[in-house]
Design a protein around this motif. Sequence first.
Motif, PDB file in Angstrom:
ATOM      1  N   ALA A 165      -5.494   3.271   9.296  1.00 18.88           N
ATOM      2  CA  ALA A 165      -6.548   2.155   9.294  1.00 18.88           C
ATOM      3  C   ALA A 165      -5.832   0.716   8.721  1.00 18.88           C
ATOM      4  CB  ALA A 165      -7.640   2.606   8.134  1.00 18.88           C
ATOM      5  N   ASN A 166      -4.797   1.065   8.213  1.00 24.46           N
ATOM      6  CA  ASN A 166      -4.158  -0.293   7.667  1.00 24.46           C
ATOM      7  C   ASN A 166      -3.159  -1.185   8.929  1.00 24.46           C
ATOM      8  OD1 ASN A 166      -5.231  -0.690   5.121  1.00 24.46           O
ATOM      9  ND2 ASN A 166      -3.859   1.052   4.424  1.00 24.46           N
ATOM     10  N   VAL A 167      -3.262  -0.276  10.061  1.00 25.41           N
ATOM     11  CA  VAL A 167      -2.734  -1.359  11.384  1.00 25.41           C
ATOM     12  C   VAL A 167      -3.584  -2.218  11.407  1.00 25.41           C
ATOM     13  CG1 VAL A 167      -2.355  -1.056  13.602  1.00 25.41           C
ATOM     14  CG2 VAL A 167      -1.391   0.868  12.127  1.00 25.41           C
ATOM     15  N   VAL A 168      -5.060  -2.221  11.176  1.00 26.49           N
ATOM     16  CA  VAL A 168      -5.978  -3.194  11.520  1.00 26.49           C
ATOM     17  C   VAL A 168      -6.010  -4.329  10.281  1.00 26.49           C
ATOM     18  CG1 VAL A 168      -8.321  -3.411  11.940  1.00 26.49           C
ATOM     19  CG2 VAL A 168      -7.086  -1.273  12.615  1.00 26.49           C
ATOM     20  N   THR A 169      -5.969  -3.928   9.109  1.00 28.98           N
ATOM     21  CA  THR A 169      -6.040  -4.834   8.094  1.00 28.98           C
ATOM     22  C   THR A 169      -4.922  -6.074   8.187  1.00 28.98           C
ATOM     23  OG1 THR A 169      -4.977  -3.521   6.483  1.00 28.98           O
ATOM     24  CG2 THR A 169      -7.018  -3.407   6.541  1.00 28.98           C
ATOM     25  N   THR A 170      -5.157  -7.030   7.352  1.00 30.66           N
ATOM     26  CA  THR A 170      -4.366  -8.296   7.568  1.00 30.66           C
ATOM     27  C   THR A 170      -3.701  -8.356   6.315  1.00 30.66           C
ATOM     28  OG1 THR A 170      -5.993  -9.576   6.623  1.00 30.66           O
ATOM     29  CG2 THR A 170      -6.293  -9.136   8.902  1.00 30.66           C
ATOM     30  N   ASP A 171      -2.786  -9.486   6.405  1.00 32.82           N
ATOM     31  CA  ASP A 171      -1.857  -9.974   5.186  1.00 32.82           C
ATOM     32  C   ASP A 171      -2.556 -10.819   4.270  1.00 32.82           C
ATOM     33  OD1 ASP A 171      -1.340 -11.855   7.014  1.00 32.82           O
ATOM     34  OD2 ASP A 171       0.703 -11.701   6.939  1.00 32.82           O
ATOM     35  N   PHE A 172      -3.806 -11.287   4.340  1.00 31.06           N
ATOM     36  CA  PHE A 172      -4.573 -12.220   3.717  1.00 31.06           C
ATOM     37  C   PHE A 172      -4.556 -11.605   2.397  1.00 31.06           C
ATOM     38  CE2 PHE A 172      -6.170 -13.852   7.719  1.00 31.06           C
ATOM     39  CZ  PHE A 172      -5.942 -15.262   7.515  1.00 31.06           C
ATOM     40  N   SER A 173      -4.537 -12.378   1.127  1.00 30.14           N
ATOM     41  CA  SER A 173      -4.624 -11.477  -0.008  1.00 30.14           C
ATOM     42  C   SER A 173      -5.064 -12.504  -1.137  1.00 30.14           C
ATOM     43  CB  SER A 173      -3.033 -11.134  -0.476  1.00 30.14           C
ATOM     44  OG  SER A 173      -2.207 -12.182  -0.670  1.00 30.14           O
ATOM     45  N   ASP A 174      -5.366 -11.761  -2.237  1.00 30.33           N
ATOM     46  CA  ASP A 174      -5.794 -12.876  -3.548  1.00 30.33           C
ATOM     47  C   ASP A 174      -4.951 -13.787  -3.818  1.00 30.33           C
ATOM     48  OD1 ASP A 174      -7.122 -13.289  -5.784  1.00 30.33           O
ATOM     49  OD2 ASP A 174      -5.837 -11.967  -6.858  1.00 30.33           O
ATOM     50  N   TRP A 175      -5.662 -14.931  -3.950  1.00 27.44           N
ATOM     51  CA  TRP A 175      -4.711 -16.443  -4.393  1.00 27.44           C
ATOM     52  C   TRP A 175      -3.836 -16.080  -5.706  1.00 27.44           C
ATOM     53  CZ3 TRP A 175      -4.786 -18.578  -9.035  1.00 27.44           C
ATOM     54  CH2 TRP A 175      -5.965 -18.228  -9.811  1.00 27.44           C
ATOM     55  N   ALA A 176      -4.216 -15.381  -6.594  1.00 26.35           N
ATOM     56  CA  ALA A 176      -3.278 -15.238  -7.722  1.00 26.35           C
ATOM     57  C   ALA A 176      -2.454 -14.223  -7.720  1.00 26.35           C
ATOM     58  CB  ALA A 176      -4.397 -15.038  -9.038  1.00 26.35           C
ATOM     59  N   THR A 177      -2.659 -12.926  -7.074  1.00 26.89           N
ATOM     60  CA  THR A 177      -1.888 -11.547  -7.266  1.00 26.89           C
ATOM     61  C   THR A 177      -1.399 -11.037  -6.110  1.00 26.89           C
ATOM     62  OG1 THR A 177      -3.995 -10.356  -6.840  1.00 26.89           O
ATOM     63  CG2 THR A 177      -3.426 -11.204  -9.391  1.00 26.89           C
ATOM     64  N   ASN A 178      -1.701 -11.810  -4.914  1.00 28.06           N
ATOM     65  CA  ASN A 178      -1.488 -10.978  -3.621  1.00 28.06           C
ATOM     66  C   ASN A 178      -1.959  -9.648  -3.377  1.00 28.06           C
ATOM     67  OD1 ASN A 178       1.896 -12.799  -3.561  1.00 28.06           O
ATOM     68  ND2 ASN A 178      -0.002 -12.788  -2.265  1.00 28.06           N
ATOM     69  N   CYS A 179      -3.106  -9.326  -4.089  1.00 29.98           N
ATOM     70  CA  CYS A 179      -3.766  -8.232  -3.802  1.00 29.98           C
ATOM     71  C   CYS A 179      -4.438  -8.260  -2.406  1.00 29.98           C
ATOM     72  CB  CYS A 179      -4.897  -7.869  -5.028  1.00 29.98           C
ATOM     73  SG  CYS A 179      -6.002  -6.451  -4.530  1.00 29.98           S
ATOM     74  N   PRO A 180      -4.298  -7.325  -1.645  1.00 31.58           N
ATOM     75  CA  PRO A 180      -4.631  -7.452  -0.204  1.00 31.58           C
ATOM     76  C   PRO A 180      -6.114  -7.613   0.129  1.00 31.58           C
ATOM     77  CG  PRO A 180      -3.219  -5.768  -0.446  1.00 31.58           C
ATOM     78  CD  PRO A 180      -3.556  -5.977  -1.565  1.00 31.58           C
ATOM     79  N   GLU A 181      -6.531  -8.278   0.902  1.00 31.89           N
ATOM     80  CA  GLU A 181      -7.973  -8.398   1.388  1.00 31.89           C
ATOM     81  C   GLU A 181      -8.439  -7.246   2.374  1.00 31.89           C
ATOM     82  OE1 GLU A 181     -10.805 -12.057   1.632  1.00 31.89           O
ATOM     83  OE2 GLU A 181      -9.371 -11.956   3.561  1.00 31.89           O
TER      84      GLU A 181
END
Lengths: 97, 950
Positions: free
Chosen positions: B893-909
Amino acid sequence: MSHSHVDRLVYMTNQIKDYFKYQRDADAAEEIADHLRLFWDPRMRRQIIEHLDKTGGEGLEGPALKAIELLRDEHKDPEYLPTTAKCDPSGGREDAN
Amino acid sequence: MSLIQETDYGTPRSKSEEMVTLTIDGVEVSVPAGTSIMRAAMEMGTEIPKLCATDMLDSFGSCRLCLVEIEGKAGTPASCTTEVGPGMVVHTQTDRLKRLRKGVMELYISEHPLDCLTCSANGDCELQDQAGAVGLRDVRYGYDGKKHPNSGVDESNPYFTYEPAKCIVCSRCVRACEEVQGTFALTIAGRGFDSRVSASMEEAFMDSECVSCGACVQACPTATLNEKSVIDIGTPEHSVVTTCAYCGVGCAFKAEMRGEEVVRMLPYKDGKANRGHSCVKGRFAWGYASHKDRITKPMIREKVTDPWQECSWEEAIEFAANKFKGIQEKYGKGAVGGITSSRCTNEETYLVQKLVRAAFGNNNVDTCARVCHSPTGYGLKTTFGTSAGTQDFDSVEYTDVIMVIGANPTDGHPVFGSRMKKRLRDGAKLIVADPRKIDLVESPHVKADHHLQLTPGTNVALLTSMAHVVVTEGLVNESFVRERCDWDDFQEWASFVAEDRNSPENMEQYTGVPAETLRGAARLYATGGNAAIYYGLGVTEHSQGSTTVMAIANLAMATGNIGREGVGVNPLRGQNNVQGSCDMGSFPHELPGYRHVSNDQVRELFEELWGRPVDNEPGLRIPNMMDAAVEGTFKGLYVQGEDILQSDPDTKHMVAGLSSLECLIVQDLFLIETANYAHVFLPGSTFLEKNGTFTNAERRIQPVRKVIAPKNGYEDWEITQLLANALGYPMNYSHPSEIMDEIAALTPTFEGVSFDKLDKEGSIQWPCNEMAPEGTPVMHVDEFVRGKGKFVITEYVPTDEKSGPRFPLLLTTGRILSQYNVGAQTRRTANSEWHEEDVLEIHPHDAEQRGIRDLDWVKLQSRSGGTTLRAKISERMAPGVVYTTFHHPKTQANVVTTDFSDWATNCPEYKVTAVQVMPSNGPSEWQEEYDEFTRKSRRIAGTPEVIAAE
């Protein structure tokens, strides 16, 4: 979102700016710079400073640009070097003591 | 060692503080008001015969075996349903009682097959015990009961059987399903001799609503419901209390053993997190430990296209150490790093970060919390002063309003979900904020008072508009705020949230939640009594994850819902030791105890004990490691117990990063997806094979105890130690207790923690130190850890991941009850019978528009990539939102998810990806290519069998 490494750093800095610019009692640029000092590996900070030097900070918005200028000024300061380690040009480190 | 037998007091403990004194069998005894006579007797050591009573369940009074005589009262009341009274005089054993009990037992036995010698519960049967207790010697009615013949056995559940002939219709299983689990899957069907336990409408267990938690099996006093493992192996002869290795609830279990073979895992009643309950994972899904896919020999290879070469531990460690030394000589110290595991123990995690900091000489250490709860760390540290939930799980029993946001406890944290449902059945109100109609929104005897079905990515808008209602309608707890929080910060915040643009009416355009519904929820939260917020990854895995955590903290502080039982801010941690791995210094900017690496005084403490300098600059986070790998400045990575290729976002970028490494060391149980790109494979050990501690979501440190020898030869901490020594950094621990002693010496919040104390207390919630020698169930009681609570302005900034004509739907991802994380463990158990593959949940309207029918193959495409999977049409989804899980590598499923992430910690969106869904014929070309690559990558020289991907 772009996958260019520097583009990503610019994007991340602007994201951080989008938080701090709304904190009313804070100097946004100083807060952004502090966030980068606290959470970014030095090589990432160096890369975005290089981007600033090379392009004048293309893509960096308002306080984000000012924050990177603050970091650049620190890096020029010989007193800046960390106490236990210093950055080496290859991206690795060597112990200072 | 012997079998641990917990005392069964027959009925639950009374919470009353008023004491009542009575006399039982001539002995005066004082117990809390509301206690049953049965329990009062047991507390003084007198066991009244019983069959339908057990202290996990409310009294029922059906078996009539627990009769007593009370002076001055007529008849022989059941001691389980009769409460103690002041001055009461009770007799538990008289001629009349003996006669009555024997008569009752005669009736039971006349209907029960007497195949005791070959019965799977022989020696572990309460009916057998009670027949002995009442002195039954003869059955006047004969033994040919009407229920015996042809009643069959339901073997549909993979883990337990149901044999109606052995049922005594005590209803303990039915009541356990209702009272403990809250599923209401069981009932008694039929009347008289035809009475029998029925799953749903007399269906097979596997076809019913049963969630296989095991509560019914545990409650059954006979072999009617019995574990298949007990039927196969026999009854256990010794047991050891340990902690489950699934999810952040941290259930305590008795590992019941026969020699070195695990017979069953029974939830431990004294476990303070689970209070004797379990779920299908912890209770039954431990068979992966002996699965044929398990790798137990070290392996190395020069290139990832080479087959693996099995080798000795010495060769593997030397190979790995030489590679890392070479990389650091060539590219610098910062070119290598490590990833700690939230599935491993505190001691193992501590050792990996120590290895990175002291032996590698940098701070390039990160953990899977990066992709789950890192925003919790940032958000709660900023507002409250420390990165942890504020309560213990027992606190929910005192909650009047439960708000669940971005969490699905009945699937992700099922044992706590059951405790939550129990409190809701007892009258607490419920607010659910979730794009999906999760089970809690409406399930048997539970219905949310407000379901805020928001558009993914708008948590901050939702919470800020709730705060708007609190502030503008005068619902702020001003005395709390003035006393406990920074008043200037509060005023700034209050004026911000009060702006019209933050009103529910204005925010509705973003959140999709009707303003009036939101206002109702905010009023309920602020005025409904003790209000507690429970949240999960639906909060953190967003570009504004940290801001959302702070918005939650703001709301709790503004309404005074912090610092006592029943309230609080409670992150529900995903994996078993996420809290612990964060506590242990797994983040690249923090040493153990959440202290920044730039703090000279703190660093000196570590440097002195470790004998090496500690870098004062933060290291790389996982996504930054991959960026640096692609860029060419990061070349070596040691990964303990994490499958970052399957679990982390934007798989193709992760592949690019891992492929760029010159040496990847993977330490795991199986050849996981990440191992496809590894050069060294160090076989790991399971939780059954090691000693140590896990820390659960309530900061509870609990022992993990070895019950079998490691099949790979070493516990995981020993492997890290071998690697450190080979790298020239000496580590010489002989037991994990020594590592905990070091942690305690260096970490103020762990100062009072030791293995001896854990053995004595069972568990400890940190902080545990001179100020709180017994630990801390509730935090921030008199003041916040940071002093004054900090209000933070939470401006809503929409994510840049937007739906549009090409990608009109929003994908959100999560997990389900039977599978765990990347599925490496649960896919290798019978749990797969509930979930064989990831499916895409899609609303009927969206499916209809695309010509998609239930179970059709569909292509799921985002800007990052695409995959195919089957569709499941579901009204749990809102139109425009689709959902899938990430348990199966075949789907990725993570082929589909993006590399956008939380501004403070880089936790993925993970929770917001714009996608399109269209009919498909089957697996995509990418999936087929990946399958082929995986097959090649898993070849082991000299071994004909290829390890299966699934």
